[in-house]
Design an enzyme around this catalytic site. Structure first.
Site, PDB file in Angstrom:
ATOM      1  CB  CYS A 192       1.395 -21.561 -11.845  1.00 10.38           C
ATOM      2  SG  CYS A 192       1.375 -22.346 -10.215  1.00 10.38           S
ATOM      3  CG  ASP A 235      -3.228 -28.757 -10.858  1.00  9.93           C
ATOM      4  OD1 ASP A 235      -2.845 -27.693 -11.376  1.00  9.93           O
ATOM      5  OD2 ASP A 235      -2.717 -29.248  -9.827  1.00  9.93           O
TER       6      ASP A 235
END
Ligand code: RUB
Length: 308
Positions: A124, A193
Site C-alpha cells: 500500500c 491503521d
C-alpha cells in the site's frame, strides 16, 4: 478546508493514510475553534458536532479518533469560550507537531534495521514505512524496494512514484506475486491503521497474507506505527470496524450481473504472532507490549475520559 470538505475528502480517499487523515481531521477541528465567534456552550456544541462528522468519514483507523480526542482533550473543564478556543488550538498544534516528529523518529529507529544491500517489501502507501526506507537511503545504504500494487485503489503507484523521486530502486508487483517474490526479500515493512490492545495489526487488505508468507519464509515482518495508532477503546472490548467500500471500486466498468455479490473489505487483521516488531517513535516494541503503550503513553486520564 472546512469540516464538511475535510470529511468528504477523507471519505472519498482524496486524503488517505492513517496519519494524514488524523492530521486533516485535527486541522479541521482547530479551524472550527479558531474561527468561532459564539459563547462557550455554542462552541463546545459545534466542536462536538464537527468531531462526530469527521469521525463518520472512515471507520477503521483509530488515528482519526485519537487525533480528534487529543484536539478536544480537557475542554469540558474550561469555563469560557476563549479558554476552550485556546485549548483546542494548542492541543491541535501539539498533536500535528508530535505526529510529524514521530514520523522522523520512526525513520531513524527503523532505518537501523535495514542493512546495506537489503531488499525491502512494502504494501500500500504508508508514510511511516516510507520514512524508514527514505532514511536508510539518506544514510547511504544501498537498498531496493518491492512495492505491491494494492488493489483496488492501487496506492502502490503513489509509493513507487515517491520512491523513484528519491532515486530509490523500486519494483512494482501485483498483490498476488508476493509469495513468488518473498525468497528475494530481506525485510517487510508495512504501516498501521490501528493496533489493538492485544497487538493485532489492522492495515490495508492483504497485509495479513503478506505476514503469513513472510513468516513461512522466515523474513522479518516489521510494522511502522506512531503510538496514536494504538487503540485505547479496544481495552474495553470494542472491536475494530473493518470498512467495506463499494463494488464499483473492484469491478470498474466490467460487465458483471447485479446478482453477483462483490465484497470490498479494505483492511484486514494480522495476529501478533506474525509480527516481529513494531517501530514506534518511542522505540521498537513487541506487539504484545501494545497494552503498555496504550496505558503508559496514551495515559490513564486520556483513556478513561474518552472511553465512550
Ligand atoms: C492506507 C494504509 C496504510 C496505513 C498507514 O489505507 O493501509 O498502510 O494507513 O499509513 P488507505 P501511514 O489508502 O485505504 O487509507 O503510515 O501513512 O499513516
Amino acid at each position: 478546508m472546512g469540516v464538511q470538505e475535510t470529511a468528504e475528502a477523507i471519505r472519498s480517499m482524496e486524503i488517505r493514510g492513517a496519519g494524514r487523515i488524523a492530521r486533516a481531521g485535527v486541522r479541521a477541528l482547530c479551524e472550527v475553534a479558531e474561527g468561532h465567534q459564539g459563547g462557550r456552550d455554542e462552541l463546545l456544541r459545534d466542536l462536538e458536532e464537527a468531531k462526530e462528522h469527521i469521525l463518520s468519514s472512515r471507520p477503521t483507523a483509530i488515528s482519526l479518533w485519537n487525533g480528534v480526542q487529543a484536539a478536544m482533550h480537557g475542554v469540558d473543564r474550561l469555563e469560557d469560550a476563549e479558554a476552550v478556543r485556546a485549548r483546542v488550538v494548542d492541543n491541535s498544534r501539539a498533536f500535528i507537531e508530535r505526529s510529524e516528529r514521530a514520523l522522523e523518529s520512526i525513520g531513524r529507529i527503523g532505518a537501523k534495521r535495514i542493512s546495506d544491500g537489503d531488499v525491502v517489501l512494502t504494501h500500500c502507501n504508508s508514510h511511516a514505512a516510507l520514512s524508514v526506507i527514505k532514511e536508510a537511503h539518506r544514510q547511504g545504504k544501498r537498498l531496493e524496494v518491492i512495492a505491491t500494487e494494492s488493489r483496488p485503489w492501487r496506492q502502490g503507484i503513489i509509493t513507487v512514484n515517491e520512491l523513484a523521486a528519491e532515486g530509490i530502486p523500486v519494483t512494482m508487483i501485483v498483490d498476488n506475486a508476493v509469495r513468488s517474490m518473498m525468497r528475494s526479500v530481506d525485510l517487510v515493512l508495512v504501516g498501521a491503521d490501528t493496533i489493538t490492545s492485544s497487538g493485532v495489526l489492522i492495515n490495508k487488505i492483504g497485509t495479513s497474507q503478506i505476514a503469513l508468507i513472510a513468516n513461512e519464509a522466515r523474513v522479518p515482518f516489521l510494522v511502522c506505527s506512531e503510538t496514536y495508532k494504538f487503540s485505547p477503546i479496544t481495552l474495553f472490548g470494542e472491536l475494530v470496524e473493518i470498512e467495506e467500500r463499494g463494488r464499483a471500486e473492484i469491478i470498474g466498468d466490467a460487465d458483471v450481473p447485479d446478482s453477483v455479490t462483490v465484497r470490498n473489505p479494505v483492511f484486514d487483521a494480522t495476529p501478533p504472532e506474525y509480527i516481529d516488531s513494531i517501530v514506534t517513535e518511542i522505540g521498537m516494541i513487541p506487539p504484545f507490549a501494545a497494552y503498555e503503550v496504550i496505558v503508559k503513553i496514551l495515559g490513564h486520564d486520556y483513556i478513561f475520559e474518552n472511553k465512550e
